[in-house]
Scaffold this active site. Structure first.
Site, PDB file in Angstrom:
ATOM      1  N   CYS A 341       0.812  -1.228   0.000  1.00  0.00           N
ATOM      2  CA  CYS A 341       0.000   0.000   0.000  1.00  0.00           C
ATOM      3  C   CYS A 341       0.842   1.273   0.000  1.00  0.00           C
ATOM      4  O   CYS A 341       0.370   2.322  -0.445  1.00  0.00           O
ATOM      5  CB  CYS A 341      -0.916   0.024   1.216  1.00  0.00           C
ATOM      6  SG  CYS A 341      -1.969  -1.421   1.386  1.00  0.00           S
ATOM      7  N   ILE A 342       2.062   1.216   0.509  1.00  0.00           N
ATOM      8  CA  ILE A 342       2.877   2.438   0.615  1.00  0.00           C
ATOM      9  C   ILE A 342       3.946   2.508  -0.467  1.00  0.00           C
ATOM     10  O   ILE A 342       4.788   3.407  -0.447  1.00  0.00           O
ATOM     11  CB  ILE A 342       3.504   2.590   2.012  1.00  0.00           C
ATOM     12  CG1 ILE A 342       4.558   1.512   2.303  1.00  0.00           C
ATOM     13  CG2 ILE A 342       2.419   2.589   3.089  1.00  0.00           C
ATOM     14  CD1 ILE A 342       5.351   1.769   3.576  1.00  0.00           C
TER      15      ILE A 342
END
Length: 351
Positions: A341-342
């Site tokens: 997600c990052i």
């Protein structure tokens, strides 16, 4: 498919060579938490992921100007590959979702799909005035052709095999808070234009915790992902007392009935969920599916959990010849996401 300028775009599979990985630095908002200790934990965790990725390929981190010194202090300068910093205004630090999805043309030139971002369907706690401009900034910094899309979407809501197939969930792209008037056909047409896919496999829903306050309403990248054409890793909750026990089995039924763009049946590899099933907020959505494939490596989520090594062994088998390293992702999941997600991979171009 062909865009208005005549280019045909395709999103490469994540396991193909990368130019670099993009990230954003946690500078404000709920990601930093409510006190200095939580802020320090967020910074150390984002830095640990960046440094793990930089063991395999270059990393570029988008950071607020006022946080340059803090970011550099945490990221260091002693990595095998450089970690560069680019200044921009940010609301948050989930680059997979606020950044572009990179694609390549038939000639190998770089494009960047700029989805509309509206805070994961207009979440009441989210702000996105700054984040909605990040994809265009990253596209420009990467030297990519920006491809504007009219749909609300995030990178965590799609996963491709690079050969025409995309995984997604019905509760993200068809979310009334994202694309209230859209049909599956509308979404599939736009993904064909932007990602070059011809076959969409719609999973019914995401993991249960992902529908809580700080969730995404069903991102596919904690549920299932391709590891090769025709081969899918699936989050497998073995505990019958966890609501994702049913979610895993429902997803498996859909995947077993599906065919990819080449007409193949899918080989499904179950990846055990962590042994930890609950925290003080309820059932967790901790997932080993949420990993990043790098040049020669895989950066995976770990949880100081009895199933960590078991899951890492599955990843090593799934990605032969790559070094699999784990980063404690509990602080990320506490904030609503994981390693995948990052991060956002930028594929290598030809020539």
């Amino acid at each position: 498919m062909t865009d208005s300028a005549g280019a045909r775009w395709r999103m490469p599979a994540e396991w193909t060579p990368h130019e670099r990985t993009w990230m954003a630095w946690p500078s404000s908002g709920y990601t930093l938490g409510d006190d200095p200790a939580e802020a320090d934990l967020a910074r150390r965790t984002w830095a640990a992921v960046a440094r793990a990725v930089a063991a395999f390929e270059p990393v570029t981190v988008v950071v607020e100007g006022h946080d340059l010194h803090t970011a550099r202090e945490h990221l260091g300068t002693d990595t095998a590959h450089p970690v560069d910093l680019v200044i921009a205004d940010l609301d948050d630090a989930w680059m997979r979702d606020i950044g572009p999805s990179f694609v390549l043309s038939e000639r190998g030139t770089l494009g960047a799909v700029d989805w509309i971002f509206n805070g994961w369907g207009g979440q009441s706690w989210a702000s996105w005035g700054k984040d909605s401009r990040v994809a265009a900034l990253v596209a420009d910094a990467a030297g990519a052709q920006r491809i504007a899309s009219p749909i609300v979407n995030e990178g965590g809501g799609i996963h491709v095999d690079g050969e025409g197939t995309v995984l997604l969930t019905e509760t993200v792209q068809l979310d009334p808070g994202r694309n209230p008037e859209a049909t599956k056909g509308d979404i599939e047409t736009e993904l064909a234009r932007t990602l070059g896919v011809s076959t969409a496999i719609w999973l019914p829903r995401g993991l249960t915790r992902d529908y809580d306050e700080y969730g995404t309403r069903g991102h596919v990248d904690i549920v299932a992902c391709f590891v090769a054409p025709g081969r899918v890793l699936l989050h497998w909750q073995e505990d019958e007392g966890h609501p994702d026990h049913a979610v895993s089995r429902e997803a498996e039924q859909v995947l077993r009935a599906a065919r990819d763009a080449a007409g193949r049946e899918l080989e499904i590899v179950r990846v055990p969920a962590p042994a930890t099933t609950h925290d003080e907020q309820g059932p967790v959505d901790w997932s080993y599916i949420n990993h990043l494939v790098c040049n020669g490596g895989v950066v995976a989520c770990t949880f100081e959990d009895p199933h960590d090594e078991r899951a890492l062994a599955v990843l090593r088998e799934a990605y032969p010849g790559r070094e699999v390293v784990g980063v404690d992702a509990r602080p990320l999941f506490d904030r609503g996401g994981g390693v995948h997600c990052i991060t956002q991979q930028q594929p290598a171009t030809r020539g």
